[in-house]
Design a protein around this motif. Sequence first.
Motif, PDB file in Angstrom:
ATOM      1  N   SER A  69      97.117   7.895  23.842  1.00  0.00           N
ATOM      2  CA  SER A  69      96.477   7.836  25.157  1.00  0.00           C
ATOM      3  C   SER A  69      94.957   7.737  25.067  1.00  0.00           C
ATOM      4  CB  SER A  69      96.873   9.056  25.996  1.00  0.00           C
ATOM      5  OG  SER A  69      98.238   9.036  26.298  1.00  0.00           O
ATOM      6  N   PRO A  70      94.281   8.530  24.208  1.00  0.00           N
ATOM      7  CA  PRO A  70      92.811   8.407  24.147  1.00  0.00           C
ATOM      8  C   PRO A  70      92.358   6.994  23.784  1.00  0.00           C
ATOM      9  CG  PRO A  70      93.512  10.442  23.101  1.00  0.00           C
ATOM     10  CD  PRO A  70      94.761   9.660  23.378  1.00  0.00           C
ATOM     11  N   GLU A  71      93.039   6.365  22.821  1.00  0.00           N
ATOM     12  CA  GLU A  71      92.646   5.005  22.438  1.00  0.00           C
ATOM     13  C   GLU A  71      92.932   4.014  23.563  1.00  0.00           C
ATOM     14  OE1 GLU A  71      91.170   1.742  20.751  1.00  0.00           O
ATOM     15  OE2 GLU A  71      90.874   3.812  20.078  1.00  0.00           O
ATOM     16  N   CYS A  72      94.073   4.159  24.216  1.00  0.00           N
ATOM     17  CA  CYS A  72      94.393   3.243  25.319  1.00  0.00           C
ATOM     18  C   CYS A  72      93.425   3.421  26.482  1.00  0.00           C
ATOM     19  CB  CYS A  72      95.835   3.459  25.768  1.00  0.00           C
ATOM     20  SG  CYS A  72      97.053   2.882  24.547  1.00  0.00           S
ATOM     21  N   LEU A  73      93.004   4.641  26.742  1.00  0.00           N
ATOM     22  CA  LEU A  73      92.002   4.868  27.785  1.00  0.00           C
ATOM     23  C   LEU A  73      90.675   4.214  27.427  1.00  0.00           C
ATOM     24  CD1 LEU A  73      92.811   8.552  28.763  1.00  0.00           C
ATOM     25  CD2 LEU A  73      93.031   6.534  30.228  1.00  0.00           C
ATOM     26  N   ARG A  74      90.324   4.238  26.154  1.00  0.00           N
ATOM     27  CA  ARG A  74      89.072   3.588  25.738  1.00  0.00           C
ATOM     28  C   ARG A  74      89.196   2.065  25.886  1.00  0.00           C
ATOM     29  NH1 ARG A  74      88.548   8.040  26.140  1.00  0.00           N
ATOM     30  NH2 ARG A  74      87.888   7.164  28.138  1.00  0.00           N
ATOM     31  N   MET A  75      90.393   1.524  25.668  1.00  0.00           N
ATOM     32  CA  MET A  75      90.616   0.099  25.894  1.00  0.00           C
ATOM     33  C   MET A  75      90.409  -0.243  27.370  1.00  0.00           C
ATOM     34  SD  MET A  75      94.018  -0.330  23.535  1.00  0.00           S
ATOM     35  CE  MET A  75      94.381  -2.010  24.084  1.00  0.00           C
ATOM     36  N   ILE A  76      90.975   0.583  28.241  1.00  0.00           N
ATOM     37  CA  ILE A  76      90.803   0.368  29.684  1.00  0.00           C
ATOM     38  C   ILE A  76      89.325   0.475  30.061  1.00  0.00           C
ATOM     39  CG2 ILE A  76      91.338   1.331  31.962  1.00  0.00           C
ATOM     40  CD1 ILE A  76      94.081   2.177  30.729  1.00  0.00           C
ATOM     41  N   GLU A  77      88.659   1.476  29.523  1.00  0.00           N
ATOM     42  CA  GLU A  77      87.228   1.651  29.793  1.00  0.00           C
ATOM     43  C   GLU A  77      86.436   0.424  29.354  1.00  0.00           C
ATOM     44  OE1 GLU A  77      83.954   5.168  29.092  1.00  0.00           O
ATOM     45  OE2 GLU A  77      85.248   4.632  27.411  1.00  0.00           O
ATOM     46  N   GLY A  78      86.736  -0.097  28.158  1.00  0.00           N
ATOM     47  CA  GLY A  78      86.031  -1.282  27.678  1.00  0.00           C
ATOM     48  C   GLY A  78      86.257  -2.488  28.569  1.00  0.00           C
ATOM     49  N   ALA A  79      87.503  -2.647  29.045  1.00  0.00           N
ATOM     50  CA  ALA A  79      87.798  -3.766  29.945  1.00  0.00           C
ATOM     51  C   ALA A  79      87.054  -3.614  31.262  1.00  0.00           C
ATOM     52  CB  ALA A  79      89.302  -3.841  30.187  1.00  0.00           C
ATOM     53  N   ARG A  80      86.968  -2.406  31.783  1.00  0.00           N
ATOM     54  CA  ARG A  80      86.261  -2.167  33.043  1.00  0.00           C
ATOM     55  C   ARG A  80      84.762  -2.441  32.893  1.00  0.00           C
ATOM     56  NH1 ARG A  80      88.396   0.796  37.154  1.00  0.00           N
ATOM     57  NH2 ARG A  80      86.430   1.901  37.472  1.00  0.00           N
ATOM     58  N   VAL A  81      84.190  -1.999  31.792  1.00  0.00           N
ATOM     59  CA  VAL A  81      82.764  -2.238  31.551  1.00  0.00           C
ATOM     60  C   VAL A  81      82.466  -3.741  31.539  1.00  0.00           C
ATOM     61  CG1 VAL A  81      80.959  -2.065  29.785  1.00  0.00           C
ATOM     62  CG2 VAL A  81      82.317  -0.056  30.372  1.00  0.00           C
ATOM     63  N   ARG A  82      83.446  -4.531  31.108  1.00  0.00           N
ATOM     64  CA  ARG A  82      83.268  -5.976  31.033  1.00  0.00           C
ATOM     65  C   ARG A  82      83.745  -6.693  32.278  1.00  0.00           C
ATOM     66  NH1 ARG A  82      83.448  -3.366  26.618  1.00  0.00           N
ATOM     67  NH2 ARG A  82      82.182  -4.003  24.822  1.00  0.00           N
ATOM     68  N   GLY A  83      83.955  -5.940  33.357  1.00  0.00           N
ATOM     69  CA  GLY A  83      84.175  -6.548  34.666  1.00  0.00           C
ATOM     70  C   GLY A  83      85.602  -6.700  35.115  1.00  0.00           C
ATOM     71  N   LEU A  84      86.581  -6.240  34.329  1.00  0.00           N
ATOM     72  CA  LEU A  84      87.973  -6.341  34.755  1.00  0.00           C
ATOM     73  C   LEU A  84      88.328  -5.161  35.652  1.00  0.00           C
ATOM     74  CD1 LEU A  84      89.768  -7.508  31.483  1.00  0.00           C
ATOM     75  CD2 LEU A  84      88.818  -8.900  33.323  1.00  0.00           C
ATOM     76  N   ASP A  85      89.154  -5.439  36.653  1.00  0.00           N
ATOM     77  CA  ASP A  85      89.572  -4.402  37.607  1.00  0.00           C
ATOM     78  C   ASP A  85      90.869  -3.778  37.113  1.00  0.00           C
ATOM     79  OD1 ASP A  85      90.146  -2.796  39.725  1.00  0.00           O
ATOM     80  OD2 ASP A  85      90.132  -4.377  41.247  1.00  0.00           O
ATOM     81  N   ILE A  86      90.749  -2.723  36.315  1.00  0.00           N
ATOM     82  CA  ILE A  86      91.900  -2.069  35.709  1.00  0.00           C
ATOM     83  C   ILE A  86      91.784  -0.573  35.944  1.00  0.00           C
ATOM     84  CG2 ILE A  86      93.178  -1.639  33.574  1.00  0.00           C
ATOM     85  CD1 ILE A  86      92.157  -4.274  32.526  1.00  0.00           C
ATOM     86  N   THR A  87      92.862   0.026  36.430  1.00  0.00           N
ATOM     87  CA  THR A  87      92.906   1.474  36.673  1.00  0.00           C
ATOM     88  C   THR A  87      94.181   2.048  36.065  1.00  0.00           C
ATOM     89  OG1 THR A  87      93.936   1.071  38.832  1.00  0.00           O
ATOM     90  CG2 THR A  87      91.533   1.355  38.791  1.00  0.00           C
ATOM     91  N   THR A  88      94.248   3.373  36.013  1.00  0.00           N
ATOM     92  CA  THR A  88      95.437   4.020  35.484  1.00  0.00           C
ATOM     93  C   THR A  88      95.616   5.397  36.106  1.00  0.00           C
ATOM     94  OG1 THR A  88      96.670   4.492  33.440  1.00  0.00           O
ATOM     95  CG2 THR A  88      94.331   5.098  33.478  1.00  0.00           C
ATOM     96  N   GLU A  89      96.742   6.020  35.804  1.00  0.00           N
ATOM     97  CA  GLU A  89      97.124   7.289  36.419  1.00  0.00           C
ATOM     98  C   GLU A  89      97.844   8.152  35.395  1.00  0.00           C
ATOM     99  OE1 GLU A  89     101.593   6.370  38.002  1.00  0.00           O
ATOM    100  OE2 GLU A  89      99.928   5.370  39.041  1.00  0.00           O
ATOM    101  N   ALA A  90      98.124   9.394  35.768  1.00  0.00           N
ATOM    102  CA  ALA A  90      98.950  10.289  34.959  1.00  0.00           C
ATOM    103  C   ALA A  90      99.553  11.352  35.857  1.00  0.00           C
ATOM    104  CB  ALA A  90      98.124  10.940  33.849  1.00  0.00           C
ATOM    105  N   TYR A  91     100.619  11.985  35.370  1.00  0.00           N
ATOM    106  CA  TYR A  91     101.181  13.153  36.047  1.00  0.00           C
ATOM    107  C   TYR A  91     101.094  14.354  35.100  1.00  0.00           C
ATOM    108  CZ  TYR A  91     105.467  11.653  33.567  1.00  0.00           C
ATOM    109  OH  TYR A  91     106.377  11.252  32.622  1.00  0.00           O
TER     110      TYR A  91
END
Length: 493
Positions: free
Chosen positions: A267-289
């Motif tokens: 999860s930490p690595e995948c969150l960093r992937m999402i963060e990197g995509a967002r920094v580069r302008g992609l509209d990507i979000t995520t959730e957890a329970y």
Amino acid sequence: MRRTTIIIVACIFLAACSRSRGSFDLVVNGGRVIDPETGLDAVRDVGIQGGTVVRISSKPLTGSRTINAAGLVVSPGFIDINQHEHNAAAYRLMALDGVTSALELEAGVPDVAQFLGLRRGRTPINYGASASHEAARVLAFDAPLGESQFGPGAAIPNPSIGPVTDDPASPECLRRILGILRTQLQAGGLGIGIELEYTPGATRHEIIEVFRLAAEYDQPVIVHVRSAGRLEPGSAIEAVNEVIGAAAVTGAAVHINHINSTALGDSPECLRMIEGARVRGLDITTEAYPYGVAMTYITGAFFGPGWRERRNIDYGDLELPGTGERLTRERFEILHAAPTPRLVLIHMNPDAVVDAVITDPLVMIASDGIAGHPRLCGTSARILARYVRSQGTLPLLEAVRKLSLMPAQRLETARKAARRKGRLQEGADADIVVFDPERIEDRATFSSPAEPSVGVRYLVVAGTIVVNDGLFVEGLNPGQALRGDAGQKTPER
């Protein structure tokens, strides 16, 4: 004539003065008012007229009905964008957990118009659903739709392993899938829900075409990613990378469901992937329970070959809800081959992983709620009890942001009017939760999964009180349908 005009002007002036002094349908007095967008965290009065927050004031307001919120927190109602159960019993439990909007965006529903129509005037909280890629695939393959176990017209069970799940779509079949999804978007679907782990036969090309369709209508794609774990091929990192790539090449917004239960230790690595995509302008979000135990159908493709190795679990990590029975290999094989789909609990994620994901600033909260799992009715209260009060790892304002504003912001891609939700501001929708920060707590457990949360004192939906002094009010159904904007848009070809 002049005298009449003066009288009319005077009446208008006096009415305005009366409103400015605080004459409202409903007033919430003296609570700790929190608005996660502006950062407001102060004692205020909230004046509500109709279904709208009209005034937030540091001075006393009066109204036809008054809630005394002294010592309580007043916040935007919680928005659950990944909720599978859509029936009267579930809506009641969600209301007692502070939820004012419950949306089926992960699996979607096969017929959006039917889903919405069946709930019109019958639902205490707001409701809505995405268009279901899984259901579109079932129909395009000429297979029968399974009957929903989640409420009238709600999500279908994941299809059992077979052509619908495992086979690639022919060109004609893909054309039919896209046509069905287009119709459902135009009917008010809040984006397109894709459960890739349950339809692994969907090729990368098929998924990109679905993303392109969503982008045509400026709608999000809500994805349960293709696979989990660390084994290559088919790791969680590969699965997250697939949808980031699809978003990059199509321009579609994408929301990744429950990153905690798909990425697990990665999860930490995948969150960093999402963060990197967002920094580069992609509209990507995520959730957890906030639970380490998952739940799904034992007959579905989740339990295809290699399921134990991918998640580093075994048969004894599977539990039948309600009975507590842990499975053996023999028992699993009987249930896996059964014609009737059955839900099973999966013990697979340590608390340390879950806690790290929940507190990450990128992660909003969604329950993935299913009857038989305590997350159906305890998710919101668990966030406030465990992470705010007990652990102190989330400030209250941040917890409220994860429960209300972040889901509303994701929803805005599908429905611009969602800008009035997830906030407690003048002009916002009057969807409000009033809770006791020292008492709010989840009571649902795996042995008693339908135990309602405590500590929500009042819940206001569209200006109507549906939880009054901690008790659910029977017979009131102010919930509104939340529809996507695709039906109002002619896509560019």
